[in-house]
Design an enzyme around this catalytic site. Structure first.
Site, mmCIF file in Angstrom:
data_model
loop_
_atom_site.group_PDB
_atom_site.id
_atom_site.type_symbol
_atom_site.label_atom_id
_atom_site.label_comp_id
_atom_site.label_asym_id
_atom_site.label_seq_id
_atom_site.Cartn_x
_atom_site.Cartn_y
_atom_site.Cartn_z
ATOM 1 N N MET A 99 0.850 -1.187 0.000
ATOM 2 C CA MET A 99 0.000 0.000 0.000
ATOM 3 C C MET A 99 0.885 1.237 0.000
ATOM 4 S SD MET A 99 -2.324 -1.479 3.111
ATOM 5 C CE MET A 99 -3.475 -0.117 3.217
ATOM 6 N N ILE A 157 0.877 -4.895 8.344
ATOM 7 C CA ILE A 157 2.301 -4.670 8.589
ATOM 8 C C ILE A 157 2.630 -3.196 8.394
ATOM 9 C CG2 ILE A 157 4.652 -5.292 7.895
ATOM 10 C CD1 ILE A 157 3.451 -7.905 6.757
ATOM 11 N N GLY A 187 2.309 4.571 4.384
ATOM 12 C CA GLY A 187 2.717 3.399 3.603
ATOM 13 C C GLY A 187 2.796 2.118 4.411
ATOM 14 N N SER A 188 2.400 0.984 3.834
ATOM 15 C CA SER A 188 2.345 -0.250 4.593
ATOM 16 C C SER A 188 2.092 -1.440 3.676
ATOM 17 C CB SER A 188 1.245 -0.146 5.653
ATOM 18 O OG SER A 188 0.071 0.373 5.078
ATOM 19 N N ARG A 189 1.754 -2.577 4.296
ATOM 20 C CA ARG A 189 1.592 -3.821 3.538
ATOM 21 C C ARG A 189 0.646 -4.744 4.296
ATOM 22 N NH1 ARG A 189 6.849 -7.657 2.262
ATOM 23 N NH2 ARG A 189 5.890 -9.665 2.734
#
Length: 221
Positions: A99, A157, A187-189
């Site tokens: 993301m 995450i 920002g991430s995942r």
């Protein structure tokens, strides 16, 4: 389109800070109209970027108990067989979605069922695409058991920029597919672990739409 509740404080604080900065610059640099105008424009652009990050779209979803839907907007960066060691202690198919700060950062529940397992892990803030981010970064692990008895695990995450994960579920709670379950700031995942025999419906590089894109279909018993 609305603003997510996680953004209210940050947006208000950012707006107040920008107002104070603009006031201070005007007070200490009288007559420099070009600088004042430039700062106003930059402040508006920056505030709009913050606002767009916390946008909360309303989406029409079609629920299907055989399907695993994307829990977030983003880009598919990993599809591979791996050994999941926190809950399954065995092989699973992993699908990872990155993301960017420009994506919607609401997280949705990928399947309907009951939350069998939940754990929050404090940790590091490696970039979200780093191989160790799924085991070393700040993260949550959530396992949902479907009505057919299939366990689906997914992780929120945090990345190098994202330093705050929010979740709205707990162990024992029944959840509906496509219901809002959390939010990751900036920002991430998200990693999703599905059975090896699940039929994967996406490929590397695909863009996902949270609560809409079908990632995989579970095998019928």
């Amino acid at each position: 389109m609305t603003i997510h509740k996680e953004g209210y404080t940050i947006i208000a604080g950012t707006a107040l800070l920008l107002l104070l900065v603009n006031w201070g610059v005007r007070a200490f640099t009288p007559g420099m109209d070009w600088l004042h105008l430039l700062l106003v424009i930059m402040s508006i652009v920056f505030l709009l970027l913050i606002v767009q990050f916390f946008r909360h779209p309303k989406r029409v979803v079609s629920k299907d108990e055989k399907q695993i839907i994307a829990p977030c907007d983003g880009k598919v960066v990993v599809i591979e067989e791996t050994v999941e060691t926190e809950y399954f202690n065995g092989p699973r198919r992993q699908i990872s979605i990155f993301m960017s700060p420009l994506n919607v950062h609401v997280n949705w529940t990928p399947v309907s069922g009951v939350v069998q397992y939940f754990k929050y892990h404090p940790g590091l803030y490696l970039v979200a695409w780093h191989p160790k981010s799924s085991t070393d970064n700040e993260r949550t692990t959530i396992v949902i058991r479907t009505a057919q008895g299939v366990d689906v695990l997914f992780r929120q995450i945090a990345g190098a920029v994202a330093r705050r994960i929010r979740w709205y579920v707990q162990e024992g709670q029944p959840v509906e597919q496509a219901s809002e379950m959390g939010f990751i700031k900036f920002g991430s995942r998200v990693d999703i672990f599905v059975p090896l025999d699940a039929d994967i419906k996406v490929k590397l590089g695909d863009k996902t739409v949270g609560s809409v894109t079908v990632l995989a279909e579970l095998k019928e018993e």
